[in-house]
Write an enzyme that holds these catalytic residues in place. Structure first.
Site, short mmCIF file in Angstrom:
data_model
loop_
_atom_site.label_atom_id
_atom_site.label_comp_id
_atom_site.label_asym_id
_atom_site.label_seq_id
_atom_site.Cartn_x
_atom_site.Cartn_y
_atom_site.Cartn_z
N GLY A 233 0.83 -1.20 0.00
CA GLY A 233 0.00 0.00 0.00
C GLY A 233 0.86 1.24 0.00
O GLY A 233 1.76 1.37 0.83
N ASN B 296 -6.26 -5.38 7.14
CA ASN B 296 -6.05 -5.72 5.74
C ASN B 296 -7.18 -6.63 5.32
O ASN B 296 -7.38 -7.69 5.91
CB ASN B 296 -4.71 -6.43 5.55
N CYS C 177 -5.49 -16.72 -0.44
CA CYS C 177 -5.54 -15.95 -1.70
C CYS C 177 -4.38 -16.35 -2.61
O CYS C 177 -3.21 -16.12 -2.28
CB CYS C 177 -5.48 -14.46 -1.39
N ASP D 121 2.82 -11.39 -14.61
CA ASP D 121 1.94 -12.11 -13.69
C ASP D 121 0.49 -12.05 -14.11
O ASP D 121 -0.30 -12.92 -13.74
CB ASP D 121 2.08 -11.52 -12.28
#
Length: 474
Positions: free
Chosen positions: A47, A125, A261, A371
């Site tokens: 961030g 988060n 994730c 990616d």
């Protein structure tokens, strides 16, 4: 629950976020502000819009809270004199990224609340999928919101539950039974540090130790930055409470199903981090190898888009035997294009961020690895740059499957109308970006990269672990 259309609209107002959290309790009583600063610097990739530090001094009769937060990078917000003014041996920190519209000073974290039981600070988060219902309940209960983040809803819920519980840990557990989505929380009361990870493990969180100081962080690289030894990952559904007496673990929220994730392993986590027993560097090498097996190319060399595609490109080269070369010079003083708030800023960043090394690419057939392709703008620009520098062919290989669906848990995968793969076939995308060929990671190969780790890959296959009330409640 809100529909997916309503959720896409909500994300476009800037509530969703991908952030980094950090916490430390030095039981010996040493000031921790500088350690939090270095930990946040290590998490800066998570961030770049705002950051903050909150500290408490447990050495007196009452914990004294001090804090500072603002928009900007960690090195911009915290100068030496500011850090020196933050006295305390217990503290938490946060680096924040939001979607469009949410980048304001008011939304900077950690959040600090003064309420009937004292002071509470929280860094978060993730993203809650039941935030609208939660906010409505709190508003009708008299809550007045000062930010547009769902993190403030979590803080208010904890404060509300604390009135009826024995301690802040019980209040956090009660709150966790109301919220749904992905989250990693660090919560600080004047004399306690509490860390909590959602039951699916969607968001990463780990714990380490430095002398008599305990440290929690989104990634293990932040532990390294402050000289802390990695102990372990905080387990999905586990709450850790740290006091002057040590650590207490509570696993009441744990469940069998896990959904880590996958995007952390593909892109977001720092290369030198380890998450849930998997080294990020090794995972990306395996991504490149799997990609090469699925989509080989008749080419002269392999290169990657800095920095996101470099490691997978090395894996691709290892598997194929093609030479690996650096084809771009990266200007390290420009931020990551993927997490720039607006499309205009993304385009400007690409133009000044990378320059082609012409002697490397002139006359060559190139495999270009990255990616992901989200909107397609960056990749199209890079291909034009390579061909303008003399590349004969550019074969694009992507170490993730096509993004087809948005993420509701806090990673910046935008709404469907901004995802190029949701509107176009692979061949159409190849034509749009100007590639000579295009190959994506096969979705069935993702599991081979992370072994038996339970993963969330909903942005690729639409199978959300927590979605519109269909699955088990967090």
């Amino acid at each position: 629950m809100k529909t997916k259309t309503e959720w896409n609209q909500r994300r476009e107002t800037g509530v969703g976020e991908e952030c980094g959290v950090f916490g430390i309790y030095d039981i010996d009583g040493k000031d921790v502000a500088s350690s939090i600063y270095y930990g946040l610097c290590a998490l800066q990739h998570r961030g770049q819009e705002s950051c903050g530090i909150v500290v408490s001094d447990t050495r007196g009769e009452r914990g004294n809270i001090a804090y500072h937060k603002d928009q900007g990078l960690v090195s911009e917000v915290f100068k030496a004199d500011m850090l020196a003014s933050l006295h305390g041996n217990l503290g938490i920190g946060h680096v924040r990224y939001s979607t469009t519209g949410g980048s304001t000073r008011e939304n900077a974290q950690p959040l600090v609340l003064n309420y009937i039981k004292g002071t509470l600070a929280l860094a978060h988060n993730g993203n809650l999928i039941n935030a609208p219902e939660l906010k409505e309940e709190l508003v009708y209960g008299g809550a007045i919101f000062h930010t547009t983040t769902d993190s403030e809803m979590i803080a208010y819920c904890i404060a509300k539950e604390r009135v009826h519980t024995r301690n802040v840990e019980e209040a956090i557990l009660c709150t966790s039974r109301k919220i749904r989505g992905g989250y990693a929380l660090v919560v600080m009361s004047p004399r306690k540090l509490v860390a909590l990870r959602d039951p699916f493990g969607l968001k990463p969180l780990c714990i380490g130790k430095r002398g008599h100081a305990y440290v929690v962080a989104s990634e293990s690289c932040a532990l390294d930055a402050v000289g802390a030894e990695f102990i372990r990952d905080i387990e999905p559904g586990e709450m850790i409470a740290i006091t002057k007496d040590g650590i207490i673990s509570n696993k009441e929220l744990q469940q069998e199903k896990r959904a880590h994730c996958i995007f952390e392993y593909i892109y977001f986590a720092r290369l030198d981090s380890t998450m849930d027993g998997i080294g990020i560097y090794d995972a990306r090498i395996r991504l490149g190898r799997a990609l090469a097996k699925a989509w080989p190319a008749d080419a002269d060399l392999v290169t990657g888009v800095p920095e996101s595609g470099i490691t997978a490109a090395r894996g691709f080269a290892m598997e194929t035997g093609l030479p690996f070369e650096l084809a771009f010079y990266k200007n390290s003083y420009v931020g990551r294009t993927f997490i720039k708030p607006t499309q205009k800023e993304r385009r400007s960043s690409v133009r000044i961020k990378l320059n082609v090394l012409e002697p490397v690419v002139r006359g060559k057939r190139i495999v270009l690895v990255d990616d992901s392709i989200v909107r397609g703008t960056t990749m199209a620009n890079l291909i034009r740059m390579l061909k303008a520098a003399g590349a004969k062919e550019v074969h694009v290989r992507i170490s993730a499957p096509p993004f087809l669906y948005p993420c509701y848990y806090g990673t910046d995968v935008p709404s469907n109308d901004q995802l190029i793969a949701s509107e176009h076939t692979t061949e159409e995308i190849r034509t749009l970006i100007g590639a000579d060929s295009l190959g994506y990671m096969k979705i069935e190969d993702l599991q081979t990269v992370v072994g038996d780790l339970g993963i969330c890959k909903a942005c690729f296959d639409n199978q959300y672990p927590v979605s519109e009330g269909k699955e088990s409640r967090i």
